[in-house]
Enzyme design. Structure first.
Site, PDB file in Angstrom:
ATOM      1  CG  LEU A   1       2.077  12.565  -3.907  1.00 56.66           C
ATOM      2  CD1 LEU A   1       1.832  13.815  -3.072  1.00 56.66           C
ATOM      3  CD2 LEU A   1       3.078  11.654  -3.205  1.00 56.66           C
TER       4      LEU A   1
ATOM      5  CG  HIS B   1       2.336   8.314  -1.931  1.00 56.33           C
ATOM      6  ND1 HIS B   1       1.893   8.057  -3.202  1.00 56.33           N
ATOM      7  CD2 HIS B   1       3.568   7.795  -1.860  1.00 56.33           C
ATOM      8  CE1 HIS B   1       2.826   7.412  -3.880  1.00 56.33           C
ATOM      9  NE2 HIS B   1       3.855   7.234  -3.086  1.00 56.33           N
TER      10      HIS B   1
ATOM     11  CB  SER C   1       1.778   0.379  -6.437  1.00 58.39           C
ATOM     12  OG  SER C   1       2.943   0.588  -7.210  1.00 58.39           O
ATOM     13  CB  SER C   2       3.531   5.275  -8.352  1.00 52.85           C
ATOM     14  OG  SER C   2       3.483   5.950  -7.114  1.00 52.85           O
TER      15      SER C   2
ATOM     16  CD  GLN D   1      11.341   1.856   0.761  1.00 50.41           C
ATOM     17  OE1 GLN D   1      11.735   1.768  -0.391  1.00 50.41           O
ATOM     18  NE2 GLN D   1      10.323   2.611   1.098  1.00 50.41           N
TER      19      GLN D   1
ATOM     20  CG  MET E   1      10.461   7.605  -5.213  1.00 49.73           C
ATOM     21  SD  MET E   1      11.497   6.556  -6.230  1.00 49.73           S
ATOM     22  CE  MET E   1      10.350   5.277  -6.665  1.00 49.73           C
TER      23      MET E   1
HETATM   24  P1  AMP Z   1       7.141   5.665  -3.133  1.00 44.66           P
HETATM   25  O1  AMP Z   1       6.647   6.956  -3.650  1.00 44.66           O
HETATM   26  O2  AMP Z   1       6.694   4.464  -3.911  1.00 44.66           O
HETATM   27  O3  AMP Z   1       8.631   5.671  -2.863  1.00 44.66           O
HETATM   28  O4  AMP Z   1       6.468   5.480  -1.699  1.00 44.66           O
HETATM   29  C1  AMP Z   1       6.636   6.434  -0.683  1.00 44.66           C
HETATM   30  C2  AMP Z   1       6.141   5.866   0.605  1.00 44.66           C
HETATM   31  O5  AMP Z   1       4.759   5.528   0.494  1.00 44.66           O
HETATM   32  C3  AMP Z   1       6.867   4.572   1.031  1.00 44.66           C
HETATM   33  O6  AMP Z   1       7.095   4.595   2.415  1.00 44.66           O
HETATM   34  C4  AMP Z   1       5.881   3.504   0.645  1.00 44.66           C
HETATM   35  O7  AMP Z   1       6.005   2.314   1.400  1.00 44.66           O
HETATM   36  C5  AMP Z   1       4.568   4.206   0.937  1.00 44.66           C
HETATM   37  N1  AMP Z   1       3.466   3.575   0.203  1.00 44.66           N
HETATM   38  C6  AMP Z   1       3.369   3.372  -1.130  1.00 44.66           C
HETATM   39  N2  AMP Z   1       2.238   2.722  -1.436  1.00 44.66           N
HETATM   40  C7  AMP Z   1       1.588   2.507  -0.263  1.00 44.66           C
HETATM   41  C8  AMP Z   1       0.356   1.876   0.098  1.00 44.66           C
HETATM   42  N3  AMP Z   1      -0.439   1.320  -0.811  1.00 44.66           N
HETATM   43  N4  AMP Z   1       0.015   1.857   1.405  1.00 44.66           N
HETATM   44  C9  AMP Z   1       0.824   2.409   2.344  1.00 44.66           C
HETATM   45  N5  AMP Z   1       1.992   3.010   2.073  1.00 44.66           N
HETATM   46  C10 AMP Z   1       2.373   3.059   0.793  1.00 44.66           C
END
Ligand code: AMP
Length: 275
Positions: A30, A34, A182-183, A150, A27
């Site tokens: 980044l 990501h 996390s974003s 998820q 989403m």
């Molecule tokens: P998102 O943009 O939040 O939907 O995340 C996209 C992908 O990145 C998803 O598969 C998340 O699980 C992964 N992701 C997000 N944060 C992390 C993190 N800190 N470590 C590993 N993967 C992550």
């Protein structure tokens, strides 16, 4: 790298690729988490597709859809440097029409923990992931263990719908203090909130230490974790489940995920550890 916005452009660009394709749906906004997925996908495939799409159907009424951080320009640069072949950035109208056919989360696994606290979230998530996986035509798609439930549901969808794609789980990336990236971490407004947010990873680390010392009783470990988590504003859950998301009374080494969800100030934060 080419940036595509429509289905037609994506399909044309994808058909020009020959060889294995890795796919990382995101989403946007980044960060290093990501990027770890993107780098893994880059190293394991001949071609790499990344999508950036803030999917409205997985946000509930009152959640942060409008405020969700968007950083298109920076994201494009990151993808370029990471040698992404195709960056897919569709609009909502490109992805959805009115009165769509929907797939739903499974009755048990889809409606506990995150599925209980955010009823409907997983339906929207699975709906968009199904679309994106189909559009990508990828051999492998990469998802973070950070969103453990998820990941489990996407793996189940791929299995139940006989989809010809391998789901690759990726390790959680943390900052130097242990906070899972996390974003939504940008919503932590000051040092006090940032410090209190560290209770998540601290509680998980402590639980691991107890297990390593031979303690398997979930009740006892949970009560120590709850003590550590007393500094956050609200604990939504501390849960011990199997890899199939069945509740545990005793830790099963090699088959346990410990998950926490809490509020610290504005953001709701989740974290987990696989034991
Ligand atoms: P998102 O943009 O939040 O939907 O995340 C996209 C992908 O990145 C998803 O598969 C998340 O699980 C992964 N992701 C997000 N944060 C992390 C993190 N800190 N470590 C590993 N993967 C992550």
């Amino acid at each position: 790298m080419i940036i595509v916005k429509t289905i037609d452009e994506l399909q044309k660009a994808r058909k020009r690729l020959s060889g294995s394709i890795g796919f990382v749906p995101t989403m946007g906004a980044l960060h290093q988490g990501h990027l770890s997925l993107i780098q893994k996908a880059r190293s394991e495939n001949e071609h790499l597709i990344v999508s950036i799409f803030v999917n409205p159907t997985q946000f509930l009424e009152g959640e942060d859809l409008d405020a969700y951080p968007r950083k298109d320009e920076a994201d494009i640069k990151i993808c370029e440097v990471a040698k992404v072949d195709i960056l897919f950035m569709p609009t909502v109208d490109t992805m959805y029409e009115d009165d769509e056919l929907c797939i739903g989360a499974p009755a048990r696994r889809g409606y506990l923990l995150e599925g209980e606290k955010r009823a409907g979230h997983f339906d929207g998530m699975l709906q968009v992931v199904m679309k994106l996986l189909n559009l990508s035509g990828a051999n492998r798609a990469y998802f973070g263990k950070k969103d453990a439930q998820q990941l489990a549901l996407i793996s189940q969808m791929v299995k139940n719908y006989f989809m010809d794609i391998t789901i690759v789980p990726c390790e959680i990336v943390r900052d130097e203090f242990g906070l899972a990236l996390s974003s939504r971490n940008v919503y932590l407004k000051d040092n006090d909130e940032k410090e209190r947010a560290l209770a998540l990873s601290r509680s998980l680390k402590y639980a691991t230490k107890m297990v390593m010392a031979g303690e398997l009783d979930v009740h006892k470990i949970k009560s120590e974790m709850t003590n550590i988590l007393s500094v956050v504003d609200k604990v939504e859950y501390v849960a011990f489940v199997t890899r199939e998301f069945k509740a545990l009374k005793k830790v099963e080494i090699g088959n346990t995920i410990i998950l926490v969800a809490v509020w610290v100030g504005k953001p709701r934060l989740i974290d987990n550890i696989w034991i």
